[in-house]
Every structure is written in C-alpha cells, then in structure tokens.
Enzyme design. Structure first.
Site, PDB file in Angstrom:
ATOM      1  N   SER A   1       0.846  -1.204   0.000  1.00  0.00           N
ATOM      2  CA  SER A   1       0.000   0.000   0.000  1.00  0.00           C
ATOM      3  C   SER A   1       0.873   1.243   0.000  1.00  0.00           C
ATOM      4  CB  SER A   1      -0.916   0.007   1.233  1.00  0.00           C
ATOM      5  OG  SER A   1      -0.157  -0.206   2.406  1.00  0.00           O
TER       6      SER A   1
ATOM      7  N   LYS B   1       4.255 -11.749   3.102  1.00  0.00           N
ATOM      8  CA  LYS B   1       2.837 -11.868   2.728  1.00  0.00           C
ATOM      9  C   LYS B   1       2.723 -11.907   1.207  1.00  0.00           C
ATOM     10  CE  LYS B   1      -0.242  -8.370   3.514  1.00  0.00           C
ATOM     11  NZ  LYS B   1      -0.705  -7.986   2.160  1.00  0.00           N
TER      12      LYS B   1
ATOM     13  N   GLU C   1      -0.185 -12.475  -2.093  1.00  0.00           N
ATOM     14  CA  GLU C   1      -1.618 -12.405  -2.418  1.00  0.00           C
ATOM     15  C   GLU C   1      -2.018 -13.541  -3.355  1.00  0.00           C
ATOM     16  OE1 GLU C   1      -2.706  -8.578  -3.946  1.00  0.00           O
ATOM     17  OE2 GLU C   1      -1.811  -7.511  -2.263  1.00  0.00           O
TER      18      GLU C   1
ATOM     19  N   GLU D   1      -9.260  -9.735   3.126  1.00  0.00           N
ATOM     20  CA  GLU D   1      -9.639  -8.332   2.909  1.00  0.00           C
ATOM     21  C   GLU D   1     -10.992  -8.245   2.210  1.00  0.00           C
ATOM     22  OE1 GLU D   1      -6.580  -5.955   1.104  1.00  0.00           O
ATOM     23  OE2 GLU D   1      -7.926  -4.255   0.770  1.00  0.00           O
TER      24      GLU D   1
HETATM   25  O1  KIV Z   1      -0.381  -3.448   1.518  1.00  0.00           O
HETATM   26  C1  KIV Z   1      -1.063  -3.350   2.550  1.00  0.00           C
HETATM   27  O2  KIV Z   1      -0.973  -2.389   3.305  1.00  0.00           O
HETATM   28  C2  KIV Z   1      -1.983  -4.426   2.871  1.00  0.00           C
HETATM   29  C3  KIV Z   1      -3.060  -4.096   3.848  1.00  0.00           C
HETATM   30  C4  KIV Z   1      -4.177  -3.450   3.157  1.00  0.00           C
HETATM   31  C5  KIV Z   1      -3.479  -5.295   4.595  1.00  0.00           C
HETATM   32  O3  KIV Z   1      -1.903  -5.474   2.318  1.00  0.00           O
END
Ligand code: KIV
Length: 272
Positions: A53, A119, A121, A188
């Site tokens: 983000s 993380k 996706e 999400e």
């Molecule tokens: O990139 C990010 O900040 C995220 C959040 C929205 C969980 O993946």
C-alpha cells in the site's frame, strides 16, 4: 490477557497462536518508517506490515502495482530500526513471486532486511510457493479475498465472497494454504459472516481488514487510521485521530483498545 509485546518480550508466531487459542484479539497496523514503527510498537500494536500500500500512501500511485522489491526492502530497513517487539511482516510486491526461484530470492532479500514473515496475495495456486518458502524457514501469510495486486482482473476494489459459492471457495483455498504451511491468513473486504467462518475453519490466526469483527486480528493502513489519505474511503476505514486529545499515540492506543473489546469494527465498518 497479558500482551507479551507490552512486557518487553517480542511477538513471535507462537504469541499469535496462543492469542487465537485463548480467544483473544490482536491489533496490526502498517508502517513505512522509523517513527511510525516506533509509535505503533510502543502503543500496543502486535504486528507491523510493511505493505505494498506504500505505492499509494507514500508514493502517490493509484495502485500497488508499481511497487518494487527494493521499495519494500528500503521501508523494511527503516521500520526495523523503530520497531520495539512487534512481529515484522513484509509484502512480496506485484510479480516478485511469479516463479519459485523469484519467490525464494525476493523473500530472502526481505528477511535479510528484518522481515520475520512475508505476505503473498492469492489462493490455492500459491500452495507450492508457500511450501517451498516454509520448508526453507520463511513464514508465509497468505492474503485472500480482495487481493489489490489483482485489481485489474477483479474489475476494481470490490467486496469478495458475497456469493456463497465464492465464500466456500475462499475457505477451501485457505485450508489448502494452511496445509501447505501458511502460518497466518489475511482476508480483505469480505462479508463479516465469511470472516467468522474462515476464522473458525482454520487453526492459524486470521487477520481481517474489512472482514468484520470475527477475525482473530485486525489491520488498518497507517494513513487510514490517522485520516491522512485523501479521497473516498473504504467502508472499513475509521479515523481514530479525529477528536482524540492524545494525538497519534492516543489514536493507536484507542484502535488497539477497540479491537480488544470488540468495539471495532462495528456494523458501520463491516460488510454484511
Ligand atoms: O499493503 C497493505 O498495506 C496491505 C493491507 C491493506 C493489509 O496489504
């Protein structure tokens, strides 16, 4: 319930498993620099995400797609210096895990900069990558539901899993990823009922953003919690700074408090 991070013990994956086992709730927040990481980790935040983000809130792009592995590595370096015991998670950005070799190479870069988990996706198609990273000692959090790196495929930032079949598919794919070794699932923008079902279906902790109050943990973007990002806000966004007499740290403490008591997210900030 005690919070090990508050007592000077760093959070580990074991901390989060214990919180889930005991039926507790934990608060997570994104951070991108030294001061935000310091404020978050000393105000009750258990997990800090250096999220892609940052492409929007730090760089001004209209999506997370332009973010590179070097961008995440730079911000992880800054965050690591400020962090006081929260678990540090780094996003693998768009196209940095398209092959097994690339996934390993890029995850290793972020782990060397201070990440304790990465993380990614996606759904069941990530099972092999998850297994590969896990076997090599790199904990994986799988990001499901609305996956912003796929915004063009999804046709916009839309609520996912409203159709019961789609909701069941999300749960089934999360089970596949848990089986492959994923140690956390982040979900999400799904209906609150699906947030509950997913959390109950899995042994690993589930973090929600726009997934209702039933998940084990909650996460928000730093700029959203403080009302800094201009333009139309998602339904789940709440400004905790507005009207708070104790400033930024007071806003973070109030966010943590409301998560632990179950006040946030309420129906106004959840999808039905
Ligand atoms: O990139 C990010 O900040 C995220 C959040 C929205 C969980 O993946």
């Amino acid at each position: 319930m005690s919070d090990p991070g508050q007592l000077g013990n760093p959070h580990t994956l074991t901390t989060f498993s214990r919180i889930k086992r005991e039926g507790g709730k934990f608060a997570c927040l994104t951070a991108y620099d030294y001061c935000s990481a310091l404020a978050a980790s000393t105000s009750g935040i258990s997990l800090i995400l250096v999220g892609d983000s940052l492409g929007m809130v730090m760089q001004g792009h209209d999506s997370s797609l332009p973010v590179t592995i070097d961008d995440i590595a730079y911000h992880m370096r800054c965050v690591k210096r400020g962090n006081q015991g929260a678990l540090l998670v780094a996003d693998l950005p768009f196209m940095s895990y398209y092959s097994e070799t690339e996934s390993l190479r890029n995850a290793a870069i972020l782990m060397r900069e201070g990440a304790q988990m990465v993380k990614l996706e996606g759904g069941a198609w990530l099972a092999e990558t998850t297994r590969l990273l896990t076997e090599r000692g790199i904990p994986v959090c799988a990001h499901m539901g609305l996956t912003p790196q796929a915004v063009n495929h999804l046709g916009g930032y839309r609520v996912q899993g409203r159709d019961p079949a789609q909701g069941e598919a999300i749960i089934a794919e999360a089970r596949v990823l848990e089986e492959a070794g994923a140690r956390m699932i982040l979900v999400e923008c799904v209906p609150a009922s699906l947030g509950v079902q997913l959390t109950q279906a899995l042994d690993v902790p589930v973090i929600g953003i726009g997934a209702g109050p039933g998940t084990d943990g909650q996460i928000l973007v730093w700029h959203d919690l403080l009302g800094l990002y201009p333009g139309k806000q998602a339904k789940f966004v709440k400004n905790f700074l507005s009207g708070n007499p104790e400033g930024i740290q007071g806003a973070i403490r109030e966010y943590v408090r409301q998560i632990r008591t179950g006040e946030f997210p309420d129906a106004e900030h959840s999808y039905s």
